[in-house]
Design a protein around this motif. Structure first.
Motif, PDB file in Angstrom:
ATOM      1  N   MET A   1     -54.476  12.129 -10.022  1.00 46.54           N
ATOM      2  CA  MET A   1     -53.758  10.848 -10.103  1.00 46.54           C
ATOM      3  C   MET A   1     -52.254  11.121 -10.278  1.00 46.54           C
ATOM      4  SD  MET A   1     -54.296   7.798 -12.848  1.00 46.54           S
ATOM      5  CE  MET A   1     -56.065   8.062 -12.932  1.00 46.54           C
ATOM      6  N   GLN A   2     -51.447  10.329  -9.598  1.00 53.56           N
ATOM      7  CA  GLN A   2     -49.988  10.482  -9.691  1.00 53.56           C
ATOM      8  C   GLN A   2     -49.501  10.086 -11.094  1.00 53.56           C
ATOM      9  OE1 GLN A   2     -47.183  10.890  -6.943  1.00 53.56           O
ATOM     10  NE2 GLN A   2     -46.393  11.358  -8.971  1.00 53.56           N
ATOM     11  N   ASN A   3     -48.694  10.935 -11.721  1.00 53.51           N
ATOM     12  CA  ASN A   3     -48.094  10.573 -13.012  1.00 53.51           C
ATOM     13  C   ASN A   3     -46.925   9.620 -12.776  1.00 53.51           C
ATOM     14  OD1 ASN A   3     -49.765  12.310 -14.573  1.00 53.51           O
ATOM     15  ND2 ASN A   3     -48.570  14.029 -13.806  1.00 53.51           N
ATOM     16  N   ILE A   4     -46.806   8.642 -13.654  1.00 53.66           N
ATOM     17  CA  ILE A   4     -45.808   7.581 -13.449  1.00 53.66           C
ATOM     18  C   ILE A   4     -44.951   7.409 -14.695  1.00 53.66           C
ATOM     19  CG2 ILE A   4     -45.538   5.080 -13.085  1.00 53.66           C
ATOM     20  CD1 ILE A   4     -48.262   5.186 -11.585  1.00 53.66           C
ATOM     21  N   VAL A   5     -43.643   7.280 -14.485  1.00 48.24           N
ATOM     22  CA  VAL A   5     -42.749   6.892 -15.577  1.00 48.24           C
ATOM     23  C   VAL A   5     -41.922   5.697 -15.101  1.00 48.24           C
ATOM     24  CG1 VAL A   5     -40.749   7.588 -16.944  1.00 48.24           C
ATOM     25  CG2 VAL A   5     -42.667   9.147 -16.696  1.00 48.24           C
ATOM     26  N   ALA A   6     -42.149   4.561 -15.728  1.00 49.23           N
ATOM     27  CA  ALA A   6     -41.462   3.327 -15.321  1.00 49.23           C
ATOM     28  C   ALA A   6     -40.447   2.941 -16.391  1.00 49.23           C
ATOM     29  CB  ALA A   6     -42.482   2.202 -15.135  1.00 49.23           C
ATOM     30  N   GLY A   7     -39.263   2.540 -15.949  1.00 47.27           N
ATOM     31  CA  GLY A   7     -38.214   2.147 -16.890  1.00 47.27           C
ATOM     32  C   GLY A   7     -37.989   0.652 -16.859  1.00 47.27           C
ATOM     33  N   ASN A   8     -38.134   0.025 -18.007  1.00 41.90           N
ATOM     34  CA  ASN A   8     -37.910  -1.416 -18.144  1.00 41.90           C
ATOM     35  C   ASN A   8     -36.554  -1.610 -18.827  1.00 41.90           C
ATOM     36  OD1 ASN A   8     -37.952  -4.123 -18.765  1.00 41.90           O
ATOM     37  ND2 ASN A   8     -39.635  -3.990 -20.244  1.00 41.90           N
ATOM     38  N   TRP A   9     -35.558  -1.972 -18.028  1.00 43.20           N
ATOM     39  CA  TRP A   9     -34.199  -2.100 -18.582  1.00 43.20           C
ATOM     40  C   TRP A   9     -34.023  -3.367 -19.410  1.00 43.20           C
ATOM     41  CZ3 TRP A   9     -30.210  -0.578 -14.185  1.00 43.20           C
ATOM     42  CH2 TRP A   9     -30.424   0.770 -13.836  1.00 43.20           C
ATOM     43  N   LYS A  10     -34.955  -4.289 -19.333  1.00 42.83           N
ATOM     44  CA  LYS A  10     -34.864  -5.576 -20.034  1.00 42.83           C
ATOM     45  C   LYS A  10     -33.541  -6.265 -19.701  1.00 42.83           C
ATOM     46  CE  LYS A  10     -37.869  -3.634 -23.488  1.00 42.83           C
ATOM     47  NZ  LYS A  10     -38.421  -3.699 -24.810  1.00 42.83           N
ATOM     48  N   MET A  11     -32.974  -7.052 -20.632  1.00 38.88           N
ATOM     49  CA  MET A  11     -31.749  -7.811 -20.321  1.00 38.88           C
ATOM     50  C   MET A  11     -30.536  -7.023 -20.840  1.00 38.88           C
ATOM     51  SD  MET A  11     -30.997 -11.873 -20.876  1.00 38.88           S
ATOM     52  CE  MET A  11     -30.438 -11.801 -22.566  1.00 38.88           C
ATOM     53  N   ASN A  12     -30.302  -5.869 -20.203  1.00 40.54           N
ATOM     54  CA  ASN A  12     -29.225  -4.984 -20.638  1.00 40.54           C
ATOM     55  C   ASN A  12     -28.349  -4.597 -19.456  1.00 40.54           C
ATOM     56  OD1 ASN A  12     -29.804  -4.442 -23.529  1.00 40.54           O
ATOM     57  ND2 ASN A  12     -31.756  -3.731 -22.711  1.00 40.54           N
ATOM     58  N   LEU A  13     -27.132  -4.198 -19.744  1.00 37.67           N
ATOM     59  CA  LEU A  13     -26.160  -3.586 -18.830  1.00 37.67           C
ATOM     60  C   LEU A  13     -25.400  -4.606 -17.969  1.00 37.67           C
ATOM     61  CD1 LEU A  13     -28.261  -0.583 -17.432  1.00 37.67           C
ATOM     62  CD2 LEU A  13     -26.781  -0.586 -19.448  1.00 37.67           C
ATOM     63  N   THR A  14     -24.137  -4.288 -17.738  1.00 37.47           N
ATOM     64  CA  THR A  14     -23.342  -5.015 -16.742  1.00 37.47           C
ATOM     65  C   THR A  14     -23.657  -4.399 -15.381  1.00 37.47           C
ATOM     66  OG1 THR A  14     -21.554  -3.418 -16.902  1.00 37.47           O
ATOM     67  CG2 THR A  14     -21.424  -5.344 -18.361  1.00 37.47           C
ATOM     68  N   SER A  15     -23.151  -5.044 -14.343  1.00 37.96           N
ATOM     69  CA  SER A  15     -23.396  -4.549 -12.990  1.00 37.96           C
ATOM     70  C   SER A  15     -22.846  -3.122 -12.809  1.00 37.96           C
ATOM     71  CB  SER A  15     -22.739  -5.529 -12.014  1.00 37.96           C
ATOM     72  OG  SER A  15     -22.800  -5.034 -10.734  1.00 37.96           O
ATOM     73  N   ASP A  16     -21.628  -2.878 -13.315  1.00 43.65           N
ATOM     74  CA  ASP A  16     -21.035  -1.534 -13.181  1.00 43.65           C
ATOM     75  C   ASP A  16     -21.858  -0.494 -13.937  1.00 43.65           C
ATOM     76  OD1 ASP A  16     -19.031  -2.486 -11.623  1.00 43.65           O
ATOM     77  OD2 ASP A  16     -17.481  -2.451 -13.189  1.00 43.65           O
ATOM     78  N   ALA A  17     -22.272  -0.861 -15.130  1.00 43.14           N
ATOM     79  CA  ALA A  17     -23.041   0.098 -15.938  1.00 43.14           C
ATOM     80  C   ALA A  17     -24.394   0.381 -15.287  1.00 43.14           C
ATOM     81  CB  ALA A  17     -23.238  -0.451 -17.351  1.00 43.14           C
ATOM     82  N   ALA A  18     -24.971  -0.655 -14.678  1.00 48.60           N
ATOM     83  CA  ALA A  18     -26.265  -0.471 -13.998  1.00 48.60           C
ATOM     84  C   ALA A  18     -26.108   0.495 -12.830  1.00 48.60           C
ATOM     85  CB  ALA A  18     -26.790  -1.817 -13.513  1.00 48.60           C
ATOM     86  N   GLU A  19     -25.024   0.304 -12.088  1.00 48.12           N
ATOM     87  CA  GLU A  19     -24.791   1.158 -10.928  1.00 48.12           C
ATOM     88  C   GLU A  19     -24.598   2.614 -11.366  1.00 48.12           C
ATOM     89  OE1 GLU A  19     -22.020  -0.549  -8.153  1.00 48.12           O
ATOM     90  OE2 GLU A  19     -21.698   1.379  -7.180  1.00 48.12           O
ATOM     91  N   SER A  20     -23.826   2.804 -12.423  1.00 52.60           N
ATOM     92  CA  SER A  20     -23.585   4.196 -12.810  1.00 52.60           C
ATOM     93  C   SER A  20     -24.850   4.836 -13.407  1.00 52.60           C
ATOM     94  CB  SER A  20     -22.328   4.278 -13.677  1.00 52.60           C
ATOM     95  OG  SER A  20     -22.625   4.500 -14.984  1.00 52.60           O
ATOM     96  N   LEU A  21     -25.649   4.076 -14.141  1.00 52.25           N
ATOM     97  CA  LEU A  21     -26.919   4.625 -14.654  1.00 52.25           C
ATOM     98  C   LEU A  21     -27.852   5.014 -13.499  1.00 52.25           C
ATOM     99  CD1 LEU A  21     -29.000   5.257 -16.868  1.00 52.25           C
ATOM    100  CD2 LEU A  21     -29.557   2.816 -16.966  1.00 52.25           C
ATOM    101  N   LEU A  22     -27.897   4.137 -12.505  1.00 52.68           N
ATOM    102  CA  LEU A  22     -28.764   4.432 -11.358  1.00 52.68           C
ATOM    103  C   LEU A  22     -28.351   5.696 -10.628  1.00 52.68           C
ATOM    104  CD1 LEU A  22     -29.484   0.928  -9.971  1.00 52.68           C
ATOM    105  CD2 LEU A  22     -31.151   2.765 -10.123  1.00 52.68           C
TER     106      LEU A  22
END
Ligand code: PEP
Length: 249
Positions: A1-22
């Motif tokens: 079975m494929q191991n999975i790690v999912a990230g739930n960012w919830k209601m966090n980060l500005t657009s710029d911060a999201a882009e740089s984290l990604l």
């Protein structure tokens, strides 16, 4: 079975911060063998889609979806919209939505149905709160969440497409993690419920653990027989931690 790690960012980060984290996650996740799923807030889905496009092991998920198909439902986001925006997964039944937005078993069942109709893979969350844990009713709570949103609504074929996530509410965002033994016994219970309902295919369904999972405890959790990965909240907002969790299998 494929191991999975999912990230739930919830209601966090500005657009710029999201882009740089990604960008940071994309660079660091290359060569790691698990499947990463990133679930940013709705407004960042299309930025995320562009940044992860073509990456071999990062996929896009949403944190929520509507139980309706389309029409006059102001503020809602349908599964068809998500699918047509390149989303592949959707979190359904998270404890924060159950607690703060009064999501019922029935509503969650409807959302699961909409997701499956649109060929999105649901990440279905279940888990007991602290008083239920203290009362020793955690197995019953999880059983009834699964029964009333899934087994009462969906066919075997539909059930076999769902990713499950056991998330004890007392361990979410609190820094308190379920011990590997505590988590494994509920995962084993869930596995048994799945096998009773859909037969041997229940062995192939991923069951993720969520609740203050971080680089320091991921390995011990993921070593358990029925823990197939993690749903990560706080630690998914730090690229190093998130990717390190993905290296913990
Ligand atoms: C979650 O909310 O799904 C979660 C697991 O959060 P955290 O990792 O912050 O406990």
């Amino acid at each position: 079975m494929q191991n999975i790690v999912a990230g739930n960012w919830k209601m966090n980060l500005t657009s710029d911060a999201a882009e740089s984290l990604l960008k940071d996650i994309v660079a660091k996740a290359t060569g790691v063998s698990c499947q990463f799923i990133i679930c940013p807030p709705f407004p960042y889905l299309s930025i995320a889609k562009d940044l992860i496009d073509g990456h071999p092991n990062i996929a896009l998920g949403a944190q929520n979806c509507s139980n309706k198909t389309s029409g006059a439902f102001t503020g809602e986001v349908s599964c068809e919209m998500l699918k047509s925006s390149g989303v592949e997964y959707v979190i359904i039944g998270h404890s924060e939505r159950r607690a703060y937005y009064n999501e019922t078993h029935e509503l969650i069942g409807e959302k699961l149905m909409r997701a499956l109709e649109n060929e999105l893979i649901p990440i279905f969350c279940c888990g007991e709160n602290l008083s239920e844990r203290k009362a020793g009713s955690h197995f019953d709570v999880v059983s009834s969440q699964v029964k009333e949103s899934i087994f009462d609504f969906l066919s075997k074929d539909q059930i076999s497409k769902i990713i499950f996530a056991y998330e004890p509410v007392w361990a979410i965002g609190t820094g308190e993690t379920a011990s590997p033994d505590q988590a494994e016994e509920v995962h084993q219970h869930l596995r048994q419920c799945l096998i009773e309902n859909i037969g041997d295919d229940g062995n192939q369904i991923p069951i993720l653990y969520g609740g203050s999972c971080k680089p320091g405890n991921a390995k011990d959790l993921f070593q358990q027989k029925n823990i197939d990965g993690g749903l990560i909240g706080g630690a998914s907002l730090k690229a190093d931690d998130f990717v390190q969790i993905g290296r913990s299998f």
